[in-house]
Design a protein around this motif. Structure first.
Motif, PDB file in Angstrom:
ATOM      1  N   LEU A   1       0.809  -1.214   0.000  1.00 48.60           N
ATOM      2  CA  LEU A   1       0.000   0.000   0.000  1.00 48.60           C
ATOM      3  C   LEU A   1       0.845   1.268   0.000  1.00 48.60           C
ATOM      4  N   PHE A   2       2.053   1.189   0.525  1.00 46.17           N
ATOM      5  CA  PHE A   2       2.825   2.392   0.803  1.00 46.17           C
ATOM      6  C   PHE A   2       4.040   2.534  -0.116  1.00 46.17           C
ATOM      7  N   GLN A   3       4.362   3.788  -0.406  1.00 48.04           N
ATOM      8  CA  GLN A   3       5.590   4.101  -1.146  1.00 48.04           C
ATOM      9  C   GLN A   3       6.698   4.564  -0.196  1.00 48.04           C
ATOM     10  N   VAL A   4       6.299   5.099   0.932  1.00 46.15           N
ATOM     11  CA  VAL A   4       7.240   5.615   1.933  1.00 46.15           C
ATOM     12  C   VAL A   4       6.860   5.041   3.284  1.00 46.15           C
ATOM     13  N   LEU A   5       7.860   4.628   4.071  1.00 43.27           N
ATOM     14  CA  LEU A   5       7.618   4.239   5.457  1.00 43.27           C
ATOM     15  C   LEU A   5       8.092   5.384   6.350  1.00 43.27           C
ATOM     16  N   GLY A   6       7.200   5.851   7.204  1.00 43.40           N
ATOM     17  CA  GLY A   6       7.484   7.020   8.019  1.00 43.40           C
ATOM     18  C   GLY A   6       8.256   6.712   9.286  1.00 43.40           C
ATOM     19  N   HIS A   7       9.168   7.603   9.622  1.00 44.65           N
ATOM     20  CA  HIS A   7       9.905   7.653  10.900  1.00 44.65           C
ATOM     21  C   HIS A   7      10.084   6.279  11.569  1.00 44.65           C
ATOM     22  N   ILE A   8      10.942   5.423  10.968  1.00 44.42           N
ATOM     23  CA  ILE A   8      10.963   4.013  11.363  1.00 44.42           C
ATOM     24  C   ILE A   8      11.667   3.712  12.692  1.00 44.42           C
ATOM     25  N   ASP A   9      12.185   4.720  13.374  1.00 40.97           N
ATOM     26  CA  ASP A   9      12.612   4.460  14.758  1.00 40.97           C
ATOM     27  C   ASP A   9      12.036   5.504  15.712  1.00 40.97           C
TER      28      ASP A   9
ATOM     29  N   GLU B   1      11.908   7.256   5.039  1.00 47.27           N
ATOM     30  CA  GLU B   1      12.188   8.688   5.054  1.00 47.27           C
ATOM     31  C   GLU B   1      13.225   9.026   6.112  1.00 47.27           C
ATOM     32  N   ILE B   2      14.018  10.044   5.815  1.00 47.38           N
ATOM     33  CA  ILE B   2      14.763  10.729   6.860  1.00 47.38           C
ATOM     34  C   ILE B   2      13.850  11.858   7.311  1.00 47.38           C
ATOM     35  N   ASN B   3      13.421  11.755   8.558  1.00 47.97           N
ATOM     36  CA  ASN B   3      12.398  12.630   9.114  1.00 47.97           C
ATOM     37  C   ASN B   3      13.065  13.504  10.173  1.00 47.97           C
ATOM     38  N   THR B   4      13.107  14.813   9.914  1.00 51.25           N
ATOM     39  CA  THR B   4      13.863  15.700  10.802  1.00 51.25           C
ATOM     40  C   THR B   4      13.055  16.205  11.996  1.00 51.25           C
ATOM     41  N   SER B   5      11.849  15.702  12.179  1.00 52.58           N
ATOM     42  CA  SER B   5      11.042  16.173  13.310  1.00 52.58           C
ATOM     43  C   SER B   5      11.489  15.577  14.637  1.00 52.58           C
ATOM     44  N   GLY B   6      12.357  14.559  14.597  1.00 52.75           N
ATOM     45  CA  GLY B   6      12.854  13.996  15.851  1.00 52.75           C
ATOM     46  C   GLY B   6      13.556  15.033  16.707  1.00 52.75           C
ATOM     47  N   LYS B   7      14.081  16.067  16.074  1.00 57.16           N
ATOM     48  CA  LYS B   7      14.771  17.133  16.808  1.00 57.16           C
ATOM     49  C   LYS B   7      13.827  17.872  17.743  1.00 57.16           C
ATOM     50  N   THR B   8      12.502  17.764  17.508  1.00 60.35           N
ATOM     51  CA  THR B   8      11.525  18.442  18.353  1.00 60.35           C
ATOM     52  C   THR B   8      11.092  17.576  19.532  1.00 60.35           C
ATOM     53  N   LYS B   9      11.589  16.333  19.599  1.00 64.30           N
ATOM     54  CA  LYS B   9      11.244  15.415  20.689  1.00 64.30           C
ATOM     55  C   LYS B   9      12.437  15.258  21.639  1.00 64.30           C
ATOM     56  N   TYR B  10      12.253  14.433  22.658  1.00 64.62           N
ATOM     57  CA  TYR B  10      13.316  14.247  23.653  1.00 64.62           C
ATOM     58  C   TYR B  10      14.605  13.703  23.015  1.00 64.62           C
ATOM     59  N   CYS B  11      14.458  12.875  21.989  1.00 63.17           N
ATOM     60  CA  CYS B  11      15.643  12.237  21.398  1.00 63.17           C
ATOM     61  C   CYS B  11      16.551  13.247  20.711  1.00 63.17           C
ATOM     62  N   GLY B  12      15.967  14.364  20.262  1.00 62.39           N
ATOM     63  CA  GLY B  12      16.753  15.458  19.724  1.00 62.39           C
ATOM     64  C   GLY B  12      17.477  15.179  18.424  1.00 62.39           C
ATOM     65  N   GLY B  13      17.079  14.172  17.696  1.00 63.32           N
ATOM     66  CA  GLY B  13      17.751  13.863  16.431  1.00 63.32           C
ATOM     67  C   GLY B  13      16.770  13.352  15.399  1.00 63.32           C
ATOM     68  N   TRP B  14      17.295  13.080  14.214  1.00 59.32           N
ATOM     69  CA  TRP B  14      16.435  12.617  13.128  1.00 59.32           C
ATOM     70  C   TRP B  14      15.956  11.194  13.369  1.00 59.32           C
ATOM     71  N   TYR B  15      14.919  10.833  12.629  1.00 59.98           N
ATOM     72  CA  TYR B  15      14.537   9.429  12.439  1.00 59.98           C
ATOM     73  C   TYR B  15      14.918   9.083  10.989  1.00 59.98           C
ATOM     74  N   PRO B  16      15.571   7.976  10.712  1.00 55.03           N
ATOM     75  CA  PRO B  16      16.186   7.080  11.688  1.00 55.03           C
ATOM     76  C   PRO B  16      17.613   7.505  12.005  1.00 55.03           C
ATOM     77  N   SER B  17      18.199   6.810  12.973  1.00 57.85           N
ATOM     78  CA  SER B  17      19.569   7.090  13.387  1.00 57.85           C
ATOM     79  C   SER B  17      20.557   6.712  12.287  1.00 57.85           C
ATOM     80  N   ASP B  18      21.774   7.211  12.409  1.00 60.42           N
ATOM     81  CA  ASP B  18      22.808   6.901  11.418  1.00 60.42           C
ATOM     82  C   ASP B  18      23.049   5.396  11.305  1.00 60.42           C
ATOM     83  N   SER B  19      23.001   4.692  12.431  1.00 57.07           N
ATOM     84  CA  SER B  19      23.256   3.247  12.386  1.00 57.07           C
ATOM     85  C   SER B  19      22.215   2.532  11.539  1.00 57.07           C
TER      86      SER B  19
END
Length: 270
Positions: free
Chosen positions: A154-162, A196-214
């Motif tokens: 159904l999907f073309q993009v998977l959102g914020h996978i971590d 997706e590389i989702n930059t909204s993680g910076k607005t949460k406690y984790c303070g970084g993108w989804y997903p992580s570099d690893s």
């Protein structure tokens, strides 16, 4: 070419600004492509809008489609506006969601796991009192659902996978679910979709993108395509950190990223 596939607006109840505001913001930021992807209604719920602060009313969905298509035409000489939606993924409701989207000319659909075992992934209390084994089990279950979403077709993009790390940064450090993560990334590659590389993680406690570099390094290893989404809930976050993400992907070793037009993958060299 600069693009952003993940934006919201006031229909969902927890974002500000009209769709037009996000398009204008993208133009002002020098983007050539902007995707509109507000939260899908709860199609299976008996109420029209059971959670007004989370998702639009089911009855308002056709109005959302019509507005995006009108603005696509209005701005066609200034920016390409793509029709998208961020869809919840409930494994037992997938056929209802598929049927609900069929009448509309979506350029792409973002599939996001927002709940596991009936609890929001952003619930700050879901981790309270959990043993190490239970935490591992939760992480495995999360990635099993994401894998199912990849295989749904159904999907073309998977959102914020971590995104489970959003309000529980220690989620990133839970080990023991590596096999499930790898199988999920293999499924994304096999189905020729993207994360997706989702930059909204910076607005949460984790303070970084989804997903992580690893995770991005693992995605590259398995041949997974990536796309960009600011997940903007205010117009001035459209395209947030696009240039920084582009540079980081190059450093990791990616040669391209993608967006979707009429559900066809458009490749953009990095």
């Amino acid at each position: 070419m600069k693009f952003d596939l993940h934006t919201h607006h006031d229909r969902c109840g927890h974002a500000s600004g009209k769709i037009n505001d996000y398009i204008v913001s993208a133009i002002d930021a020098g983007f050539q492509v902007i995707g509109i992807s507000d939260h899908s209604p709860y199609f299976a719920h008996e109420q029209d809008q059971p959670q007004p602060g989370i998702a639009m009313a089911r009855s308002d969905f056709p109005n959302y489609i019509a507005e995006v298509l009108r603005l696509k035409e209005k701005y066609k000489d200034r920016i390409e506006v793509l029709l998208g939606v961020e869809s919840d993924f409930y494994i037992d409701q997938i056929e209802l969601y598929r049927k609900s989207y069929e009448p509309y000319p979506f350029d792409y659909i973002i599939g996001s796991v927002h709940q596991t075992r009936g609890i929001s992934i952003f619930n700050r209390n879901r981790w309270n009192g959990k043993t190490e084994a239970e935490q591992i089990d939760e992480k495995k279950h999360y990635y099993e659902l994401i894998r199912e979403s990849a295989n749904s077709g159904l999907f073309q993009v998977l959102g914020h996978i971590d995104a489970m790390k959003g309000y529980f940064p220690l989620f990133a450090n839970i080990t023991g679910a590596e096999a499930e993560i790898d199988e999920t990334l293999k499924a994304v590659a096999a189905n020729d979709i993207s994360i997706e590389i989702n930059t909204s993680g910076k607005t949460k406690y984790c303070g970084g993108w989804y997903p992580s570099d690893s995770l991005l390094e693992r995605a590259l290893h398995f041949g997974v395509d990536v796309t960009f989404g600011s997940d903007a809930h205010v117009p001035d976050r459209v395209g947030d950190e696009w240039d920084i993400v582009q540079k980081r992907l190059q450093e990791i070793g990616f040669k391209r990223w993608v967006f979707f037009r009429q559900k066809h993958k458009i490749i953009v060299p990095l």
